[in-house]
Design an enzyme around this catalytic site. Sequence first.
Site, PDB file in Angstrom:
ATOM      1  N   ASP A 155       0.875  -1.176   0.000  1.00 46.88           N
ATOM      2  CA  ASP A 155       0.000   0.000   0.000  1.00 46.88           C
ATOM      3  C   ASP A 155       0.913   1.228   0.000  1.00 46.88           C
ATOM      4  O   ASP A 155       2.125   1.128   0.251  1.00 46.88           O
ATOM      5  CB  ASP A 155      -0.941  -0.013   1.210  1.00 46.88           C
ATOM      6  CG  ASP A 155      -2.151   0.904   0.991  1.00 46.88           C
ATOM      7  OD1 ASP A 155      -2.093   1.799   0.112  1.00 46.88           O
ATOM      8  OD2 ASP A 155      -3.171   0.746   1.702  1.00 46.88           O
TER       9      ASP A 155
HETATM   10  C1  NOJ Z   1      -4.015   3.994   0.039  1.00 45.51           C
HETATM   11  C2  NOJ Z   1      -5.169   3.058   0.072  1.00 45.51           C
HETATM   12  O1  NOJ Z   1      -5.177   2.352   1.284  1.00 45.51           O
HETATM   13  C3  NOJ Z   1      -5.157   2.084  -1.087  1.00 45.51           C
HETATM   14  O2  NOJ Z   1      -6.345   1.332  -1.048  1.00 45.51           O
HETATM   15  C4  NOJ Z   1      -5.013   2.801  -2.378  1.00 45.51           C
HETATM   16  O3  NOJ Z   1      -5.033   1.906  -3.455  1.00 45.51           O
HETATM   17  C5  NOJ Z   1      -3.717   3.596  -2.349  1.00 45.51           C
HETATM   18  N1  NOJ Z   1      -3.768   4.550  -1.246  1.00 45.51           N
HETATM   19  C6  NOJ Z   1      -3.465   4.350  -3.642  1.00 45.51           C
HETATM   20  O4  NOJ Z   1      -4.340   5.409  -3.744  1.00 45.51           O
END
Ligand code: NOJ
Length: 883
Positions: free
Chosen positions: A303
């Site tokens: 993430d």
């Molecule tokens: C953080 C989020 O938790 C995740 O789900 C997402 O894909 C990423 N940011 C990218 O935006």
Amino acid sequence: MKRLLLAFAGTWVVSAASVTLIERQTNNSASSNSSSPAPGAQSEQTSPPFYPSPWIDSTTVGWQDAIAEAQAFVKQLTLLEKVNLTTGVGWEGEACVGNVGAIPRLGFPSLCMQDSPLGIRNTDYNSAFPAGGTVAASWDRGVWYQRGNDMGSEFRDKGIDVQLGPVVGPLGRSPEGGRNWEGFSPDPVLSGIAVAQTVKGIQAAGVVACTKHYIGNEQERFRQQPEAQGYGFDINEALSSNIDDITLHELYLWPFADAVRAGTGSIMCSYNQVNNSYGCQNSYLLNGILKGELGFQGFVMSDWQAQHAGVATSLAGLDMSMPGDTVFNTGVSYWGANLTRAVLNGTIPEWRIDDMATRIMAAYYLVGRDKVSVPTNFQTWNRATFGLFHVQPNASDAYGLINQHVDVRAEHGRNIRDHAAKSTVLLKNVDGTLPLTGKEKFTGVFGEDADVSSWGPNGSPDRGSDNGTLAMGWGSGTAEFPYLVGPLTAIQNEVASHYGVIQSVTNNWAYGQIAKVAGQATVSIVFVNADSGEGYISVDGNEGDRKNLTLWRNGDTLIQNVTRRSNNTIVVIHSVGPVLIDAWYNNPNITAILWAGLPGEQSGNSIADILYGRINPGGKLPFTLAKTAQDYGTGLLREPNNGKGAPQDNFVEGNFIDYRRFDKEGIEPIYEFGYGLSYTSFAYSNLQITPHAFTPYVPTTGETGPAPVLGTYSNNTADYEFPANFTKVGLYIYPYLNSSTVFENDSPEVPLGSTDGSPQSKIPAGGAPGGNPALYDVLFTVSATIANTGRITGEEVAQLYVSLGGPSDPLRVLRGFDRLSIAAGGSTTFSVDLTRRDLSNWDPVSQNWVITRYHKNVYVGASSRNLPLNGTLTFSGSGYGGQ
Ligand code: NOJ
């Protein structure tokens, strides 16, 4: 300007004939060296090491061709190119929310990763699909597949390689969890089937699905240390979700196993820690469980900023770093040059970087991206047609066409309308209040939630507000609306087409006007909502997670004000999950209640289709609607409980979330999991249980081959330095080294066994994507007859629950369902194949699935508490039953 790499170039036997079923051991620990009473998890629980990181298995059924192509591709790459494939270029470095480096020597473009699970985020001419937690209520495999496929085709046509979805973490442990709506349901089987269908749909369109967030990402609060600091919490580490081994396997891991079995090309590891080890460097969960036990052949992506180490993350099983920089816009990476260096000096073995690159390329070939890929034709950071190619700080050198505004929607709006209507749950319908005819004498429509916000549907970035009708939550799990059909518009069209009378009040505080219109209306339709989202946005003090389960925007008072004057009031709820309805649901003036979730762009048309009977409701609740928030028993961890250390979120309830808890504690819900009405009625009869001959469960044995090493790399330091006259882009992350002192191994201390590329023992519970293939053997087929006893065609979601019978098992668990269309007066057969997995428990001692010796019963019916049919599963042979 593109990134340049110019110069470089247990022993248990179950069979029909002879059955030995054992009792699950009581030691219920997440690690082999700690124990706790079952079920539950303890503070400061630890996660055992698991090394080396399993390498790709080229014999994996379904993946053979993709792996062979990936290996052939990776073989041609230089070390720098391999590193480039694994490391993001940094926040805002390229067009997508995340990109890795390109390989220009081979004409291979930078891979593009883009949100979200309900449509393409941050672009235009895309569709806004219903949210995952909404389509879960359809209980319809066809809906899930088609929605996935429609989304996948949009991502493909925008030039996106990886869709950052679907979501099964959060699963929905706490109803207040901010991002539950991005996922499907707190039930693992409903979620598991939904995620598998979604993955298949996305990938059939030629886009890699990234199933996320692995694992235990059940609340927003404390998920990231800096975010928590921003909200005033003085903690040094992210929250640890402490989960015991049984609960991990039987609940939170279950849908991930289904996603892996369905072939998900990618998995995103989560921000939180699990048993005090970060999600993206937890070797037990990534190496041991995901790549080992579940046989995952794709790649693990972090993430955004969830990576907290370099060498350690690679050895623990992380394959791709997103967005590549340690902290947004620092220009510094744990990988990039550091990964090049770590391979050159032997800290990370060559086979491991090869495996990282191979896994990424295997996913790419698996979905056929080599055949369908188009260049990325939009930019996340800017909606204008022309702009900067790279918006990272100090990257203002290149300007040009950044958004081609390609309309990728086809006619997906038709399916969106249909899917949202199919996901609408009819909770109450007194004396056939619904469907309406459109010819009601005076229709009153009430509530802010009936109409589109005066700011427009995209008025708040990432939908971070609760203005107007609610059709998606907030955060990265969103998309821009191409349009939003508000309920008022659709209802007005309906009434006006009959030249009827309709009045609306869409200010929830306009008490006088509400009273006046409600006093005149012969039917009143009240729209209310409750919102939530991702932790980086706070709306009205809801820091991602909800503060409580009450309706927003004065909703309860609005309902009260209307029902005071109108004795024929229909309430429509748009919400991210459960809300408290106890104060009003049985008010006699409320004649109908609908839960419509987060329906996406066609919201109004979908609800009008239900209200006016063009579609007969068939949705069922994918969660429980309780009398009080406390009844759920699984509130969020709201205050730090470990000083400045990682807050310890102990999942002490084990498997008992949502309906399983209500059953265990004898708590009466208002509307139970699986509940939903129709405009017709159904009757259940004729339960039949057919046992099948099956072979004994064979734990997987033997050894893997040695780790493949693909190609060679140069030992000449000059080959790894920035090429002469190289122009760097902003804070871009490159694989090149600044120094040539890289061949000394200056950090030799790596976890025991982590660099060992020799053949490894296979995992007994593993053997194929999704786990031991014998888990999916069909042991019984259960069938029943469902008759439509009403006067119109309808769709019924028939459900099958199993009681596994052990003292620490839930009373019943969902194991099968089908949405059946049945003509008036007709009947059909509902049939479920029960697999070995469906009837097993996780045994933490043997580290495998076992069928326990306890009586196993099946129940078939219309909801988790309306189960008119039941029977016993009889295993022939000795050792089972009766004890
Ligand atoms: C953080 C989020 O938790 C995740 O789900 C997402 O894909 C990423 N940011 C990218 O935006």
